[in-house]
Scaffold this motif. Structure first.
Motif, PDB file in Angstrom:
ATOM      1  N   THR A   1       0.802  -1.222   0.000  1.00  0.00           N
ATOM      2  CA  THR A   1       0.000   0.000   0.000  1.00  0.00           C
ATOM      3  C   THR A   1       0.838   1.277   0.000  1.00  0.00           C
ATOM      4  O   THR A   1       0.294   2.376   0.126  1.00  0.00           O
ATOM      5  CB  THR A   1      -0.927   0.014   1.237  1.00  0.00           C
ATOM      6  N   SER A   2       2.144   1.154  -0.124  1.00  0.00           N
ATOM      7  CA  SER A   2       2.975   2.350  -0.235  1.00  0.00           C
ATOM      8  C   SER A   2       2.745   2.996  -1.604  1.00  0.00           C
ATOM      9  O   SER A   2       2.187   2.375  -2.519  1.00  0.00           O
ATOM     10  CB  SER A   2       4.451   1.991  -0.078  1.00  0.00           C
TER      11      SER A   2
ATOM     12  N   PHE B   1      -0.927  -0.426  -9.964  1.00  0.00           N
ATOM     13  CA  PHE B   1      -1.765   0.161 -11.017  1.00  0.00           C
ATOM     14  C   PHE B   1      -1.309  -0.321 -12.391  1.00  0.00           C
ATOM     15  O   PHE B   1      -2.134  -0.722 -13.222  1.00  0.00           O
ATOM     16  CB  PHE B   1      -1.713   1.683 -10.947  1.00  0.00           C
ATOM     17  N   TRP B   2      -0.001  -0.277 -12.643  1.00  0.00           N
ATOM     18  CA  TRP B   2       0.521  -0.745 -13.930  1.00  0.00           C
ATOM     19  C   TRP B   2       0.188  -2.224 -14.136  1.00  0.00           C
ATOM     20  O   TRP B   2      -0.260  -2.623 -15.208  1.00  0.00           O
ATOM     21  CB  TRP B   2       2.023  -0.529 -14.007  1.00  0.00           C
ATOM     22  N   HIS B   3       0.371  -3.021 -13.094  1.00  0.00           N
ATOM     23  CA  HIS B   3       0.084  -4.453 -13.200  1.00  0.00           C
ATOM     24  C   HIS B   3      -1.385  -4.688 -13.529  1.00  0.00           C
ATOM     25  O   HIS B   3      -1.715  -5.477 -14.416  1.00  0.00           O
ATOM     26  CB  HIS B   3       0.442  -5.153 -11.891  1.00  0.00           C
ATOM     27  N   ALA B   4      -2.297  -4.006 -12.819  1.00  0.00           N
ATOM     28  CA  ALA B   4      -3.727  -4.221 -13.014  1.00  0.00           C
ATOM     29  C   ALA B   4      -4.194  -3.713 -14.370  1.00  0.00           C
ATOM     30  O   ALA B   4      -5.087  -4.304 -14.993  1.00  0.00           O
ATOM     31  CB  ALA B   4      -4.517  -3.538 -11.899  1.00  0.00           C
TER      32      ALA B   4
ATOM     33  N   HIS C   1     -10.675  -0.562  -9.039  1.00  0.00           N
ATOM     34  CA  HIS C   1     -10.299  -1.309  -7.837  1.00  0.00           C
ATOM     35  C   HIS C   1      -9.399  -0.471  -6.928  1.00  0.00           C
ATOM     36  O   HIS C   1      -8.858  -0.989  -5.949  1.00  0.00           O
ATOM     37  CB  HIS C   1      -9.591  -2.625  -8.207  1.00  0.00           C
ATOM     38  N   MET C   2      -9.271   0.828  -7.264  1.00  0.00           N
ATOM     39  CA  MET C   2      -8.420   1.693  -6.450  1.00  0.00           C
ATOM     40  C   MET C   2      -9.160   2.918  -5.926  1.00  0.00           C
ATOM     41  O   MET C   2      -8.974   3.307  -4.772  1.00  0.00           O
ATOM     42  CB  MET C   2      -7.194   2.130  -7.257  1.00  0.00           C
ATOM     43  N   TRP C   3      -9.980   3.540  -6.758  1.00  0.00           N
ATOM     44  CA  TRP C   3     -10.661   4.777  -6.375  1.00  0.00           C
ATOM     45  C   TRP C   3     -12.143   4.679  -6.698  1.00  0.00           C
ATOM     46  O   TRP C   3     -12.544   3.936  -7.592  1.00  0.00           O
ATOM     47  CB  TRP C   3     -10.069   5.973  -7.135  1.00  0.00           C
TER      48      TRP C   3
END
Length: 306
Positions: A128-129, A137-140, A225-227
């Protein structure tokens, strides 16, 4: 890697020619999308026919993914006639996001292990850093596509493997990928009656359109899946992102989807436009879709967060 289940979640590694194909499918349309910015200013390189043909193919292919690959084949949100089943599988294949059975296997695996070990494209796998989330983000969004490990289709898609129509369409993915670029070029040439019109249509309605849909679809894996808002209780970090709703045909109402994956409508709250659900409703009225899993007030109240 194996996790709890009747069979391992992986089934070998992607062969080198297949891996090269992935890079071509990702970066060739992306290069066209980058080049589109300066080329749009070139007089005569973008015409009304390119925009119209591109829009038609975008909508058809996007619905092939959202209604076909996702809500129908992956989650069984409704039952379809054989003709609609075949049409949806072909339309999804024209999006150039992978063969139907492989796509469904990856997505069912995503739901089985959402945002946990085993999820092929969670942005939360590295911590989570700030640095870990940037990597996530790049991976997803794109990076997971280059992973050579293959999802075990026998474990996640035994129903699709038994369907002769889908196996045949799946095996012809290379043909559908060629046609999704050549058909816009053919139409552009016929509309303008010129080779130049065919070339510009190939670029805008073919490559640029594919790239736009790629990144809208992948944004559901990453951004959603992030915001965003999470009004429903899901077991993961899925969220609603309103500004992606039109471009994704309703897929970005992602929180309800993960709270109730088989629901045919994702945008269930007031003002949430869900064009995929509208399309399914049309199919239902035409008699092409039946046993549609529409949301109910009682179920939504149970899923809503306190």
């Amino acid at each position: 890697m194996t996790l709890a289940g009747p069979k391992p979640i992986l089934a070998g590694r992607r062969a080198l020619p297949q891996q090269v194909g992935v890079y071509v499918f990702v970066f060739l349309p992306l290069a066209a999308l980058v080049a589109a910015v300066p080329l749009a200013a070139v007089v005569g390189f973008l015409g009304w026919s390119d925009v119209l043909i591109g829009a038609v193919f975008y909508v058809a292919c996007c619905l092939g993914i959202t209604v076909g690959y996702h809500r129908y084949f992956t989650h069984g949100s409704f039952k379809a006639t054989r003709g609609l089943k075949i049409a949806l599988a072909m339309a999804g294949s024209f999006a150039m996001q992978g063969p139907v059975i492989k796509w469904v296997a990856d997505h069912r695996r995503h739901h089985a292990f959402s945002d946990k070990e085993g999820d092929p494209h969670s942005p939360w796998l590295f911590g989570t850093s700030t640095r870990a989330l940037a990597k996530g983000f790049w991976h997803a969004h794109t990076g997971w596509l280059f992973d050579r490990d293959l999802t075990n289709e026998e474990r996640f898609t035994p129903d699709l493997l038994q369907d002769t129509d889908l196996r045949r369409i799946d095996s012809l993915f290379g043909l559908w990928s060629a046609l999704t670029l050549l058909l816009p070029a053919l139409l552009g040439g016929l509309v303008t009656w010129s080779w130049w019109g065919a070339l510009t249509a190939l670029f805008w309605a073919g490559l640029v359109r594919v790239a736009l849909l790629h990144h809208v679809t992948w944004s559901i894996n990453s951004i959603c899946h992030m915001w965003g808002e999470r009004p429903f209780a899901a077991r993961d970090r899925s969220a609603n992102v309103w500004w992606l709703a039109i471009f994704s045909m309703g897929e970005s109402w992602h929180n309800l989807h993960h709270a109730d994956p088989t629901c045919a409508r994702h945008g269930v709250q007031k003002g949430q436009v869900d064009l995929s659900a509208v399309t399914i409703r049309l199919f239902e009225r035409l008699g092409w879709a039946r046993e549609v899993r529409w949301p109910t007030t009682r179920r939504l109240e149970r899923l809503a967060r306190e």
